[in-house]
Design a protein around this motif. Sequence first.
Motif, PDB file in Angstrom:
ATOM      1  N   LEU A   1       0.833  -0.989  -0.036  1.00 17.93           N
ATOM      2  CA  LEU A   1      -0.019  -0.029  -0.059  1.00 17.93           C
ATOM      3  C   LEU A   1       0.831   1.316  -0.021  1.00 17.93           C
ATOM      4  O   LEU A   1       1.960   1.156   0.576  1.00 17.93           O
ATOM      5  N   ILE A   2       0.405   2.278  -0.782  1.00 17.81           N
ATOM      6  CA  ILE A   2       1.168   3.499  -0.757  1.00 17.81           C
ATOM      7  C   ILE A   2       0.107   4.678  -0.662  1.00 17.81           C
ATOM      8  O   ILE A   2      -0.877   4.681  -0.809  1.00 17.81           O
ATOM      9  N   GLN A   3       0.868   6.081  -0.368  1.00 18.18           N
ATOM     10  CA  GLN A   3       0.045   7.219  -0.441  1.00 18.18           C
ATOM     11  C   GLN A   3       0.508   8.000  -1.302  1.00 18.18           C
ATOM     12  O   GLN A   3       2.056   8.072  -1.043  1.00 18.18           O
TER      13      GLN A   3
ATOM     14  N   VAL B   1      -2.165  15.425   0.117  1.00 20.13           N
ATOM     15  CA  VAL B   1      -2.469  14.068  -0.085  1.00 20.13           C
ATOM     16  C   VAL B   1      -3.522  14.046  -1.312  1.00 20.13           C
ATOM     17  O   VAL B   1      -4.330  14.770  -1.325  1.00 20.13           O
ATOM     18  N   VAL B   2      -3.021  13.517  -2.314  1.00 18.20           N
ATOM     19  CA  VAL B   2      -3.964  13.280  -3.556  1.00 18.20           C
ATOM     20  C   VAL B   2      -4.622  11.763  -3.724  1.00 18.20           C
ATOM     21  O   VAL B   2      -5.541  11.806  -4.264  1.00 18.20           O
ATOM     22  N   GLN B   3      -3.882  10.793  -3.321  1.00 18.93           N
ATOM     23  CA  GLN B   3      -4.226   9.477  -3.370  1.00 18.93           C
ATOM     24  C   GLN B   3      -3.774   9.115  -1.605  1.00 18.93           C
ATOM     25  O   GLN B   3      -2.725   8.861  -1.420  1.00 18.93           O
ATOM     26  N   ALA B   4      -4.914   8.657  -1.046  1.00 17.98           N
ATOM     27  CA  ALA B   4      -4.655   8.530   0.260  1.00 17.98           C
ATOM     28  C   ALA B   4      -3.987   7.253   0.654  1.00 17.98           C
ATOM     29  O   ALA B   4      -3.263   6.825   1.393  1.00 17.98           O
ATOM     30  N   ARG B   5      -4.697   6.215  -0.026  1.00 20.85           N
ATOM     31  CA  ARG B   5      -4.500   4.790   0.026  1.00 20.85           C
ATOM     32  C   ARG B   5      -4.615   3.953  -1.143  1.00 20.85           C
ATOM     33  O   ARG B   5      -5.683   3.924  -1.624  1.00 20.85           O
ATOM     34  N   VAL B   6      -3.658   3.558  -1.731  1.00 24.65           N
ATOM     35  CA  VAL B   6      -3.584   2.884  -3.151  1.00 24.65           C
ATOM     36  C   VAL B   6      -2.993   1.408  -2.830  1.00 24.65           C
ATOM     37  O   VAL B   6      -1.821   1.399  -2.321  1.00 24.65           O
ATOM     38  N   PHE B   7      -4.056   0.421  -3.320  1.00 26.41           N
ATOM     39  CA  PHE B   7      -3.367  -0.918  -3.454  1.00 26.41           C
ATOM     40  C   PHE B   7      -2.697  -1.282  -4.569  1.00 26.41           C
ATOM     41  O   PHE B   7      -3.177  -0.651  -5.711  1.00 26.41           O
ATOM     42  N   LEU B   8      -1.377  -1.506  -4.534  1.00 27.03           N
ATOM     43  CA  LEU B   8      -0.525  -1.870  -5.797  1.00 27.03           C
ATOM     44  C   LEU B   8      -0.673  -3.197  -6.554  1.00 27.03           C
ATOM     45  O   LEU B   8      -0.452  -4.304  -5.550  1.00 27.03           O
ATOM     46  N   ASN B   9      -1.351  -3.283  -7.445  1.00 25.32           N
ATOM     47  CA  ASN B   9      -1.426  -4.765  -8.238  1.00 25.32           C
ATOM     48  C   ASN B   9      -0.623  -4.806  -9.273  1.00 25.32           C
ATOM     49  O   ASN B   9       0.321  -3.759  -9.410  1.00 25.32           O
TER      50      ASN B   9
ATOM     51  N   ASN C   1       6.845  20.799  -9.022  1.00 20.99           N
ATOM     52  CA  ASN C   1       5.985  20.062  -8.653  1.00 20.99           C
ATOM     53  C   ASN C   1       6.518  18.697  -8.168  1.00 20.99           C
ATOM     54  O   ASN C   1       7.130  17.920  -8.632  1.00 20.99           O
ATOM     55  N   LYS C   2       6.369  18.472  -6.719  1.00 16.02           N
ATOM     56  CA  LYS C   2       7.008  17.674  -6.174  1.00 16.02           C
ATOM     57  C   LYS C   2       6.139  16.315  -5.873  1.00 16.02           C
ATOM     58  O   LYS C   2       4.934  16.498  -5.388  1.00 16.02           O
ATOM     59  N   ILE C   3       6.442  15.142  -6.162  1.00 14.95           N
ATOM     60  CA  ILE C   3       5.431  14.053  -6.026  1.00 14.95           C
ATOM     61  C   ILE C   3       6.263  12.894  -5.177  1.00 14.95           C
ATOM     62  O   ILE C   3       7.350  12.732  -5.371  1.00 14.95           O
ATOM     63  N   ASP C   4       5.605  12.692  -4.108  1.00 16.39           N
ATOM     64  CA  ASP C   4       6.177  11.741  -3.064  1.00 16.39           C
ATOM     65  C   ASP C   4       5.190  10.574  -3.088  1.00 16.39           C
ATOM     66  O   ASP C   4       3.987  10.547  -3.109  1.00 16.39           O
ATOM     67  N   PHE C   5       5.806   9.180  -3.093  1.00 12.95           N
ATOM     68  CA  PHE C   5       5.164   8.043  -2.878  1.00 12.95           C
ATOM     69  C   PHE C   5       5.591   7.528  -1.495  1.00 12.95           C
ATOM     70  O   PHE C   5       6.827   7.184  -1.306  1.00 12.95           O
ATOM     71  N   LEU C   6       4.580   7.450  -0.530  1.00 11.81           N
ATOM     72  CA  LEU C   6       4.949   7.104   0.823  1.00 11.81           C
ATOM     73  C   LEU C   6       4.405   5.612   1.010  1.00 11.81           C
ATOM     74  O   LEU C   6       3.252   5.282   0.865  1.00 11.81           O
ATOM     75  N   ALA C   7       5.514   4.793   1.519  1.00 13.29           N
ATOM     76  CA  ALA C   7       4.921   3.346   1.664  1.00 13.29           C
ATOM     77  C   ALA C   7       4.365   3.342   2.897  1.00 13.29           C
ATOM     78  O   ALA C   7       4.839   3.520   4.028  1.00 13.29           O
ATOM     79  N   LEU C   8       2.979   2.600   2.950  1.00  9.92           N
ATOM     80  CA  LEU C   8       2.173   2.506   4.160  1.00  9.92           C
ATOM     81  C   LEU C   8       2.525   1.147   4.968  1.00  9.92           C
ATOM     82  O   LEU C   8       2.216   1.087   6.023  1.00  9.92           O
TER      83      LEU C   8
END
Length: 227
Positions: free
Chosen positions: A146-148, A155-163, A178-185
């Motif tokens: 899962l990522i955010q 926050v533009v995507q709160a909880r994303v399931f990676l398939n 334009n900074k884009i962060d991918f946070l590992a949940l």
Amino acid sequence: MKFFLSFLILISATFFANAQIDSQNKSTAIPAVESKKEVDNTPKITPSQPNNNTNNSTFGSLNVPNLSTGVEAPKKEFSLFGEKFGNPGELYTKQLDDQLANTKLTPEEVEARNGSLTDQYFGDFKSNAKSVNVSYRDHGYVDGDLIQVLVNDDVVQARVFLNGGFRGFKLDLQKGFNKIDFLALNQGESGPNTAEFRVVDDKGILVSANRWNLATGVKATIIIVKD
């Protein structure tokens, strides 16, 4: 004649009575003989006295030497409160470090196995496009990663399931950074958090692409600069 017969009877009776008395007076007493008491000839057994001498043992007339077991009692008494135990967390970390040292893995291999513990920066890229498509997927085994997603810390995507397939969102670029962060949940079932991302502009030109292996709470970042 009758008188004479009576006189004879009287004399005879008197003589018979005196004879009985004399016979009773002249009887001889036989003394009683005491029987001999039975003698107990059974030999008597006298109990032996215990031997209080613990140094030398005697069996009959033979001296039995003392035998040494050769085992000495420990000089130090055991005490649960006197012992010091290590921290279980430190012991586990040391064992893990020893295992990694034995396998002689490179830092890159260690990161690939356990996930990066530091934030990853994948660079900054210039683009004059009005928008870009940001997509991502699990590049490894799909195990529940899962990522955010955040843009300029929002926050533009709160909880994303990676398939296994790419999916994402459209981002309108602002002038400047334009900074884009991918946070590992999380790290899924097998860990670490593994993903591949792509950034493609509105003309279909690939702006950036990369992969990450992250531990929980660590993020990967890219920056798109618009003139």
